[in-house]
Scaffold this active site. Structure first.
Site, short mmCIF file in Angstrom:
data_model
loop_
_atom_site.label_atom_id
_atom_site.label_comp_id
_atom_site.label_asym_id
_atom_site.label_seq_id
_atom_site.Cartn_x
_atom_site.Cartn_y
_atom_site.Cartn_z
N LYS A 197 36.38 26.99 42.01
CA LYS A 197 37.78 26.82 41.63
C LYS A 197 37.83 25.84 40.47
O LYS A 197 37.41 24.68 40.60
CB LYS A 197 38.60 26.31 42.80
CG LYS A 197 40.04 26.01 42.42
CD LYS A 197 40.89 25.65 43.61
CE LYS A 197 42.29 25.27 43.15
NZ LYS A 197 43.17 24.92 44.24
N LYS A 250 38.06 31.60 41.13
CA LYS A 250 39.47 31.43 40.75
C LYS A 250 39.58 30.57 39.51
O LYS A 250 38.93 29.51 39.48
CB LYS A 250 40.18 30.77 41.92
CG LYS A 250 41.60 30.40 41.68
CD LYS A 250 42.13 29.66 42.86
CE LYS A 250 43.48 29.11 42.49
NZ LYS A 250 43.95 28.10 43.35
#
Ligand code: PBG
Length: 330
Positions: A197, A250
């Site tokens: 992330k 992500k």
């Protein structure tokens, strides 16, 4: 002199719609879609998120409208984010038994028993300072935060969450959450780790939606630096060792290289999260008439799957389910 004969003709396989579909390399279906949903504390609330036209915050008593529409479209999985009425320094509303997201799980499981409910575990929507953990001065204290993440994960599972998805980026959180879930009897509750992330400007509209922008500083001391590729693999490998069941990359759109590498290097299912900024850009460009919305949404999705995503988390889940069903993509 005879002309050289053209032998290789890749266009031959592109000459007909049925043939193009037959030889298509990337296949996808609705069962792989996950819809992220914002649930706000209160009653009778359905408010549009200004930076995400077409997306709403629902109070638990109103979210059924959207859950119904999703299941009618064939989307069977939802990722829940809670927005509490009151925030404090330790994000206590995140693990309150009657917290907003806990209410949402209880209600969703009661009214839509077949819906698969995933809980985002993080503190930024619940802390007054907007950071993803417990502060020590201006720094997020990693190890202190872990015990809070454990409490949040267990309280979500107790409320009915089928899967836990930690998005905080603290070191060691997957192992900590796994042991807490196991101790509370939730040995079969899978963990989908937001492993790679990145500290990303693509999250802007989400922070508007969840009212979770940090009050000072940024998230660069815990979320990853987007210049880094090998570090994403390190994070994914650590999460595998710590007991993650699924791995997430992500954002999605600009990170296809990492979706592919994580897919090739691990044996776990890989999820890609097409984040709020991706949605907002597609919406805004389409509204301005600069791109054709359905076309870019299908292309963004297919490219994430082509990169290696097994699961695709997107605010366009309902629309994509329709496009997949009618054969527009997939
Ligand atoms: C919570 C969290 C965020 C997103 C998912 N979980 C925001 C952030 O890290 O700032 C972003 C999702 C999106 O932009 O759609 N930490």
């Amino acid at each position: 002199m005879t002309e050289r004969k053209q032998v290789a003709r890749p266009r031959r396989l592109r000459s007909n719609t049925a043939l193009r579909k037959m030889v298509r390399e990337t296949r996808m279906d609705r069962s792989s879609l996950i819809y992220p949903m914002f649930v706000v504390e209160g009653e009778n609330i359905r408010e549009e998120i200004p930076s995400m036209p077409g997306q709403f915050r629902y109070s638990p008593d109103r979210m059924g409208e959207q859950l119904e529409a999703l299941s009618n479209a064939g989307v069977s999985s939802v990722l829940f984010f809670g927005i509490p009425a009151r925030k404090d320094a330790s994000g206590s509303a995140a693990y309150a038994q009657d917290g907003v997201v806990q209410q949402a799980f209880a209600r969703a499981k009661r009214e839509f028993p077949h819906l698969y409910c995933i809980g985002d575990v993080c503190m930024c929507e619940y802390t007054s300072h907007g950071h993803c953990g417990i502060l020590c001065g201006e720094d997020v204290d990693n190890d202190k935060t872990l015990s809070y993440l454990q409490k949040i994960a267990v309280s979500q599972a107790q409320a009915g969450a089928d899967m836990i998805a930690p998005s905080d980026m603290m070191d060691g959180r997957v192992e900590a959450i796994r042991s807490a879930l196991d101790a509370a009897g939730f040995v079969h509750t899978p963990i989908m780790a937001y492993s790679a992330k990145f500290a990303s400007s693509f999250y802007g509209p989400f922070r508007d939606a969840a009212k979770s922008a940090p009050a000072f500083g940024d998230r660069k001391t815990y979320q990853m630096d987007y210049h880094n590729r090998r570090e994403a693999l390190k994070e994914a490998e650590l999460d595998v060792t710590e007991g993650a069941d699924l791995i997430m990359v992500k954002p999605a759109m600009a990170y296809g290289d990492l979706i592919r590498e994580v897919k090739d290097r691990t044996c776990l299912p890989v999820a890609a999260y097409s984040v709020s900024g991706e949605y907002a850009m597609a919406k805004a460009a389409a509204a301005a008439g600069y791109v054709e919305e359905e076309g870019v949404v299908c292309e963004m999705a297919a490219c994430a799957y082509r990169a290696g995503a097994d699961l695709y988390i997107t605010y366009y889940a309902k629309e994509l389910a329709g496009y997949m069903e009618c054969g527009r993509i997939g």
